[in-house]
Design a protein around this motif. Structure first.
Motif, PDB file in Angstrom:
ATOM      1  N   SER A  71       0.855  -1.186   0.000  1.00 12.14           N
ATOM      2  CA  SER A  71       0.000   0.000   0.000  1.00 12.14           C
ATOM      3  C   SER A  71       0.889   1.232   0.000  1.00 12.14           C
ATOM      4  N   ASP A 164      -1.006   0.782  -5.183  1.00 12.95           N
ATOM      5  CA  ASP A 164      -2.099  -0.101  -5.544  1.00 12.95           C
ATOM      6  C   ASP A 164      -2.049  -0.460  -7.021  1.00 12.95           C
ATOM      7  N   GLN A 165      -3.126  -0.186  -7.760  1.00 12.86           N
ATOM      8  CA  GLN A 165      -3.232  -0.686  -9.125  1.00 12.86           C
ATOM      9  C   GLN A 165      -2.236  -0.055 -10.093  1.00 12.86           C
ATOM     10  N   THR A 203     -12.699  -5.685 -10.557  1.00 10.10           N
ATOM     11  CA  THR A 203     -11.403  -5.355  -9.953  1.00 10.10           C
ATOM     12  C   THR A 203     -11.361  -3.890  -9.533  1.00 10.10           C
ATOM     13  N   ASN A 206     -13.405  -3.231  -6.377  1.00  9.89           N
ATOM     14  CA  ASN A 206     -12.698  -3.699  -5.193  1.00  9.89           C
ATOM     15  C   ASN A 206     -11.594  -2.731  -4.780  1.00  9.89           C
ATOM     16  N   THR A 207     -11.023  -2.039  -5.777  1.00 11.36           N
ATOM     17  CA  THR A 207      -9.973  -1.075  -5.502  1.00 11.36           C
ATOM     18  C   THR A 207     -10.541   0.194  -4.879  1.00 11.36           C
ATOM     19  N   MET A 213      -7.366   3.946  -1.381  1.00 12.40           N
ATOM     20  CA  MET A 213      -6.871   3.586  -2.702  1.00 12.40           C
ATOM     21  C   MET A 213      -7.136   4.712  -3.703  1.00 12.40           C
ATOM     22  N   PRO A 217      -8.291   4.764 -10.920  1.00 11.75           N
ATOM     23  CA  PRO A 217      -7.322   3.836 -11.503  1.00 11.75           C
ATOM     24  C   PRO A 217      -7.411   3.830 -13.028  1.00 11.75           C
TER      25      PRO A 217
END
Length: 303
Positions: A71, A164-165, A203, A206-207, A213, A217
């Motif tokens: 993270s 994260d992503q 996905t 969930n992020t 987060m 993204p």
């Protein structure tokens, strides 16, 4: 609050200071008693303070233990990573290749900095990274501004920040070579694009449900159909899953409008780099297009 926020910088917790500055900016932009963005920022600050307290208490008990590497909490508190530290924790990749999918410069008023942000695709893994060049207002004229890159960068070493992503990456300028983008490279980029929007959206949800987060993204999606639904452009995958393309209000750019003029109704074989956005007021999960990838070139929609 402004006086107290200013004091946070004296304790080297610049990330938390930025979060409160963002709150002050949101409060200053409230119109017609609409506090959605203010509440969103308060939720972020609440989660940040809770996670920071728990995390720092653990580090206090075990100062020799490894930091949290999955993270961005260290950076969100205000820690500035050194490249040698990233290497020490295995957060680097050797002999990689990156291609820039999009580039944008913007004014981050909360940080009191100009930010040059690039979106890059790892040609080995298909993962999308970000680069960020910060230019504080007071020193902007002394710091070189980043620019668009059109070559494939060949990196001796690439350092990957915890995140994260779309984690942030950096590299040493002297350890970089460039080569021209080829049709084979473009085919590889297109092959990395998601062909199932439902899986990608799952996905993404969930992020973004985690308040710490990244709320925007970036993903690469393959195109099958495209059409207008009202004023908005909608794209479909081969399974019939739909995604609305819409400009993100706070981005202050109109890339979705630019795309309408060039995207064919049968875009099979093309792909889009998109930045996701969940509208808290309408509940609509949409995507802002950043670049269009064809078998011949990358068309940048931000300029």
């Amino acid at each position: 609050m402004q006086a107290q926020v200013k004091e946070l910088g004296n304790y080297y917790i610049g990330g938390i200071q930025t979060a409160f500055n963002n709150l002050l900016l949101e409060l200053g932009e409230v119109e017609n008693e609409e506090y959605t963005h203010v509440i969103d920022q308060i939720n972020f600050i609440s989660a940040l303070l809770k996670k920071s307290t728990e995390y720092l208490n653990r580090r206090k008990v075990d100062p020799e233990g490894d930091p949290e590497l999955d993270s961005a909490i260290e950076e969100q508190i205000g820690y500035v990573w050194k490249l040698i530290e990233l290497m020490q924790y295995g957060l680097y990749e050797e002999n990689g290749e990156l291609i820039q999918l999009s580039f944008n410069s913007y004014d981050n008023q909360a940080r009191k900095e100009y930010v040059d942000e690039g979106l890059w695709l790892n040609m080995r893994t298909g993962r999308i990274y970000k680069t960020k060049n910060y230019r504080p207002y007071r020193a902007a004229k002394y710091i070189k501004e980043d620019n668009s890159s059109f070559d494939v960068l060949q990196l001796k070493e690439m350092y990957i920040y915890p995140g994260d992503q779309n984690p942030r990456v950096r590299w040493e300028t002297e350890a970089v070579k460039g080569r021209k983008l080829t049709a084979k490279d473009l085919a590889a980029i297109l092959a990395f694009a998601s062909r199932n929007y439902a899986d990608t959206i799952k996905t993404i949800k969930n992020t973004i449900k985690n308040p710490l987060m990244d709320k925007h993204p970036v993903v690469l999606i393959s195109l099958h159909k495209a059409y207008l639904c009202g004023d908005n452009l909608v794209v479909e995958d081969q399974l019939g899953n739909k995604l609305t393309l819409k400009d993100i209000e706070e981005q202050n750019v109109s890339s979705a409008t630019n795309l309408k003029a060039i995207l064919p109704s049968a875009p099979e074989g093309l792909a889009l780099t998109v930045m996701m956005n969940n509208d808290m007021q309408t509940g609509l999960l949409s995507a802002q297009p950043m670049s269009l990838i064809t078998p011949e070139k990358i068309i940048r929609l931000l300029y």
